[in-house]
Write a protein that holds these residues in place. Structure first.
Motif, PDB file in Angstrom:
ATOM      1  N   ASN C   5      -1.701   0.342  -7.999  1.00  0.00           N
ATOM      2  CA  ASN C   5      -2.960  -0.378  -7.823  1.00  0.00           C
ATOM      3  C   ASN C   5      -3.172  -0.853  -6.394  1.00  0.00           C
ATOM      4  OD1 ASN C   5      -3.833  -0.139 -10.413  1.00  0.00           O
ATOM      5  ND2 ASN C   5      -2.714  -1.956 -11.111  1.00  0.00           N
ATOM      6  N   PHE C   6      -2.082  -0.890  -5.627  1.00  0.00           N
ATOM      7  CA  PHE C   6      -2.206  -1.363  -4.260  1.00  0.00           C
ATOM      8  C   PHE C   6      -2.522  -0.186  -3.352  1.00  0.00           C
ATOM      9  CE2 PHE C   6       0.618  -4.487  -6.233  1.00  0.00           C
ATOM     10  CZ  PHE C   6      -0.155  -5.617  -6.036  1.00  0.00           C
ATOM     11  N   THR C   7      -3.682  -0.201  -2.803  1.00  0.00           N
ATOM     12  CA  THR C   7      -4.089   0.877  -1.923  1.00  0.00           C
ATOM     13  C   THR C   7      -3.965   0.416  -0.483  1.00  0.00           C
ATOM     14  OG1 THR C   7      -5.665   1.542  -3.585  1.00  0.00           O
ATOM     15  CG2 THR C   7      -5.922   2.503  -1.409  1.00  0.00           C
ATOM     16  N   ASN C   8      -3.341   1.243   0.309  1.00  0.00           N
ATOM     17  CA  ASN C   8      -3.153   0.925   1.708  1.00  0.00           C
ATOM     18  C   ASN C   8      -4.490   0.937   2.432  1.00  0.00           C
ATOM     19  OD1 ASN C   8      -1.890   0.406   4.067  1.00  0.00           O
ATOM     20  ND2 ASN C   8      -1.032   2.454   4.331  1.00  0.00           N
ATOM     21  N   MET C   9      -4.803  -0.155   3.119  1.00  0.00           N
ATOM     22  CA  MET C   9      -6.027  -0.187   3.904  1.00  0.00           C
ATOM     23  C   MET C   9      -5.737   0.213   5.342  1.00  0.00           C
ATOM     24  SD  MET C   9      -8.517  -3.251   4.984  1.00  0.00           S
ATOM     25  CE  MET C   9      -9.988  -2.789   5.896  1.00  0.00           C
ATOM     26  N   GLY C 147     -11.025   2.217   5.864  1.00  0.00           N
ATOM     27  CA  GLY C 147     -10.973   2.800   4.531  1.00  0.00           C
ATOM     28  C   GLY C 147      -9.546   2.933   4.028  1.00  0.00           C
ATOM     29  N   ARG C 148      -9.337   3.918   3.157  1.00  0.00           N
ATOM     30  CA  ARG C 148      -8.029   4.102   2.563  1.00  0.00           C
ATOM     31  C   ARG C 148      -7.624   5.560   2.613  1.00  0.00           C
ATOM     32  NH1 ARG C 148      -8.754   6.156  -2.526  1.00  0.00           N
ATOM     33  NH2 ARG C 148     -10.852   5.946  -3.376  1.00  0.00           N
TER      34      ARG C 148
END
Lengths: 148, 148, 148
Positions: C5-9, C147-148
């Motif tokens: 669930n943790f998306t790298n920004m 973004g990601r």
């Protein structure tokens, strides 16, 4: 186990209030935006600066008083201020500010700027202005910063 | 061990389709944008609303029919619609829509708005409009939300 | 334990330099922006393209030379180039480029575009242009991707 790849995403929202004594006015808000960026703790990202009223604009240009005169003069020549409801249908509603709605659109209405190293990432003459076209009343500008 | 500092970054993309029966038309898309924000699950961030065709614009102003008339009237006065290829070189290609390319630019072409508390963060009269300047064909508007 | 669930920004910043031999010029920078997006590794997000000089603009339109002529012609008709300080107060400072400050504002000054699948998310005719209105000198354009 390392979390260094996970970068914390932050957002920060602030509302600036204006109540100009001049009906038409230009206010340099660059320092205010930089203060908000500092408070947000965001180092790198984007900042949206959007007037929340539709007879005002935010734009970027040189901080030179002659130029502010030229903007006003251009707008008056392209889109006259004081015309009746025969010309401006919006003024049939009892308003007399149709010109202000049109001017703010020609000025580009809003800007999104870059945040780098915890400050606005500006060129040598870039300054951010609030353009009031129908003053004498309280108006808000939304500042939304998004980044890391 | 707490991960509360790590905020999930989300993006959401949607395409709206339009096919207006009027050659020139203004359509209020505010509710559509709010629905997309709800679906995205994004609570706080930015939303870009960008027409993917270069004879249309997205702009923010008051939802008042007289004003829509005034926008059209202003555009027609500043940049006439129907001129031949002698005046509009773009029309030498066989097109007759040079005016629409120019109008959409004067209108500001696109907007980026703030998302706060899972909805558009709007002032009292801010509404988002799709402006069609060369209708009778299918056109798309891109909606990209980025936030947390 | 899953971190899906943790998306790298990510953010990515680049500066493009221009030095046009024509005083007034339009340069298609679409491919350059796509290259920067590829280098950034960002797959989905927003890209701000902002001229850092206040006599230039970035805008989106069709890559058709007749249209570029029409933009120039429109600007010259709405806001004449060469007027003295009697008309353009900015030119009392010794500058002669008041028109360029005004033109860049009418053109919308900057754009924010969508990144989808590691590329610009463009409609069939959308191309990004750098518009120089006071050339013969080095100028920068800021490109910020988030973004990601």
């Amino acid at each position: 186990m390392s979390y260094s790849n996970f970068t914390n995403m932050k957002t920060h929202t602030e509302y600036l209030w204006f109540n100009t004594s001049n009906k038409i006015d230009f206010i340099n808000i660059t320092d205010k935006i930089n203060s908000i960026i500092t408070q947000s703790g965001i180092q790198d990202g984007l900042v949206l600066i959007n007037p929340m009223h539709i007879t005002a604009a935010v734009f970027v240009n040189d901080n030179e008083s002659g130029l502010m005169y030229d903007f006003k003069s251009m707008l008056k020549q392209l889109v006259p201020e004081h015309l009746s409801g025969d010309d401006y249908h919006h003024n049939r509603t009892g308003e007399d500010n149709a010109y202000a709605h049109l001017w703010r659109t020609l000025m580009g209405h809003q800007v999104t700027m870059a945040v780098t190293n915890s400050q606005l990432d500006l060129g040598p003459w870039e300054q951010i202005f609030y353009a009031e076209f129908d003053g004498h009343r309280r108006k808000r500008v939304l500042v939304k910063i998004i980044g890391r």
